[in-house]
Motif scaffolding. Sequence first.
Motif, mmCIF file in Angstrom:
data_model
loop_
_atom_site.group_PDB
_atom_site.id
_atom_site.type_symbol
_atom_site.label_atom_id
_atom_site.label_comp_id
_atom_site.label_asym_id
_atom_site.label_seq_id
_atom_site.Cartn_x
_atom_site.Cartn_y
_atom_site.Cartn_z
ATOM 1 N N THR A 220 0.883 -1.149 0.285
ATOM 2 C CA THR A 220 0.075 0.120 0.141
ATOM 3 C C THR A 220 0.823 1.255 -0.200
ATOM 4 O OG1 THR A 220 -0.184 0.335 2.326
ATOM 5 C CG2 THR A 220 -1.730 -1.378 1.282
ATOM 6 N N PHE A 221 0.305 2.304 -0.314
ATOM 7 C CA PHE A 221 1.032 3.588 0.016
ATOM 8 C C PHE A 221 1.642 3.827 1.234
ATOM 9 C CE2 PHE A 221 -1.919 4.719 -3.728
ATOM 10 C CZ PHE A 221 -0.966 5.196 -4.485
ATOM 11 N N ALA A 222 0.696 3.614 2.326
ATOM 12 C CA ALA A 222 1.593 3.721 3.691
ATOM 13 C C ALA A 222 2.474 2.472 3.678
ATOM 14 C CB ALA A 222 0.470 3.241 4.691
ATOM 15 N N ASP A 223 2.373 1.202 3.142
ATOM 16 C CA ASP A 223 3.619 0.434 3.468
ATOM 17 C C ASP A 223 4.739 1.021 2.783
ATOM 18 O OD1 ASP A 223 1.963 -1.684 4.678
ATOM 19 O OD2 ASP A 223 1.504 -2.456 2.696
ATOM 20 N N ILE A 224 4.645 1.474 1.608
ATOM 21 C CA ILE A 224 5.662 2.049 0.842
ATOM 22 C C ILE A 224 6.277 3.235 1.659
ATOM 23 C CG2 ILE A 224 6.556 3.120 -1.489
ATOM 24 C CD1 ILE A 224 4.280 1.359 -2.934
ATOM 25 N N GLU A 225 5.676 4.025 2.298
ATOM 26 C CA GLU A 225 6.330 5.060 2.899
ATOM 27 C C GLU A 225 7.135 4.670 4.053
ATOM 28 O OE1 GLU A 225 2.574 7.150 4.065
ATOM 29 O OE2 GLU A 225 2.130 7.996 2.251
ATOM 30 N N GLN A 226 6.492 3.586 4.582
ATOM 31 C CA GLN A 226 7.408 2.796 5.729
ATOM 32 C C GLN A 226 8.772 2.529 5.447
ATOM 33 O OE1 GLN A 226 6.416 0.788 9.110
ATOM 34 N NE2 GLN A 226 3.985 0.888 8.484
ATOM 35 N N VAL A 227 8.897 1.711 4.140
ATOM 36 C CA VAL A 227 9.955 1.438 3.465
ATOM 37 C C VAL A 227 10.942 2.482 3.296
ATOM 38 C CG1 VAL A 227 11.197 0.439 1.561
ATOM 39 C CG2 VAL A 227 8.802 -0.478 2.315
ATOM 40 N N PHE A 228 10.472 3.810 2.686
ATOM 41 C CA PHE A 228 11.315 4.933 2.514
ATOM 42 C C PHE A 228 11.789 5.340 3.765
ATOM 43 C CE2 PHE A 228 8.912 5.565 -1.831
ATOM 44 C CZ PHE A 228 9.563 4.672 -2.347
ATOM 45 N N GLU A 229 11.006 5.564 4.717
ATOM 46 C CA GLU A 229 11.298 6.130 5.828
ATOM 47 C C GLU A 229 12.259 5.369 6.874
ATOM 48 O OE1 GLU A 229 7.286 7.014 7.687
ATOM 49 O OE2 GLU A 229 7.028 8.760 5.939
ATOM 50 N N ARG A 230 11.975 4.278 6.783
ATOM 51 C CA ARG A 230 12.324 3.502 7.938
ATOM 52 C C ARG A 230 14.046 2.719 7.388
ATOM 53 N NH1 ARG A 230 8.365 -0.992 9.922
ATOM 54 N NH2 ARG A 230 10.070 -1.996 11.139
ATOM 55 N N LEU A 231 14.066 2.652 6.165
ATOM 56 C CA LEU A 231 15.130 2.182 5.636
ATOM 57 C C LEU A 231 15.898 3.406 4.788
ATOM 58 C CD1 LEU A 231 16.764 -0.450 5.136
ATOM 59 C CD2 LEU A 231 15.270 -1.225 3.313
ATOM 60 N N GLY A 232 15.147 3.648 3.842
ATOM 61 C CA GLY A 232 15.729 5.026 3.051
ATOM 62 C C GLY A 232 16.361 5.972 3.647
#
Length: 309
Positions: free
Chosen positions: A147-159
């Motif tokens: 989801t958009f929220a899932d992808i946001e987490q990937v960018f925030e927590r990892l990127g």
Amino acid sequence: MRKVIITCAVTGSIHTPSMSPYLPITPADIAQQAIAAAQAGAAILHLHARDPSDGRPSFEPAVYRQFLPCIHAETDAVINITTGGSVNMTLDERLAAALDVSAEMASCNMGSMNFGSFPVLDKLKVFKYEWERRYIESTRSSIFRNTFADIEQVFERLGSTHGTRFEFECYDVGHLYTLKHFVDRGLVQGPLFLQFVLGVLGGIGPDPENLVHMKAIADKLFGDRYQWSVLGAGRHQIPLITQAALMGGNVRVGLEDSLSIGAGKMATSNAAQVTLIREILEKLGMEIATPAEARQMLGLKGRETVRLP
């Protein structure tokens, strides 16, 4: 001569042990095949983990740490950790290994989708392990959630936190527009590395004209601020990635994507696929990018920043 990055996806989570005796399952096998692939010319190694006892997909950082240090010590290749995992994993599970080692690169799937491998059950009738049939059948009724929220987490927590760069896996044209949304919001900065995925049931088909269309839309959305590569599923692997190279792109091979190395011929290793595409590229007048060159092309943070001995 133009530099071409070869990515090798060593084991994945789609194929099961009964599909090929050459699919690496144990940490020792994954390490050995990854190192051989790097020696054959792969600049990037895309890595999943599997339960050593029966080959099912695993998210456990402890399992990854049974093979990552060896690969890191024996090669200069970029280690690219999956955040796709498998459809049965939670987002926290899917991120666990990449966060654990502060990965230099990780995959990032750009949308939720049906992801069907169940048609293989029409041909595969005998299984080494009891989990395999259920796992394959589950792709008929499950959704690969991103989801958009899932992808946001990937960018925030990892990127944002770790400086990890991404292999943006785009299974359809809409995924390119989703990535553009995040670029416009400032959550993603270039250079981008797009992986066009063709031939997965539920995503865009493996037609040559679809690859041309994906590239045209990427040009429209991102101009010259991106690098791109192609993943051709199954028997479409070599034809599609050869087309990609002729169009100016990079390439991805590996037993995650295809178990064959030609019509009716099973690939005996990941290195065999790397060697084949390297020979094709060199005969076409292209030069194979080294890991150092891939890092420069993709703006990576450097192997010394990864938390591995």
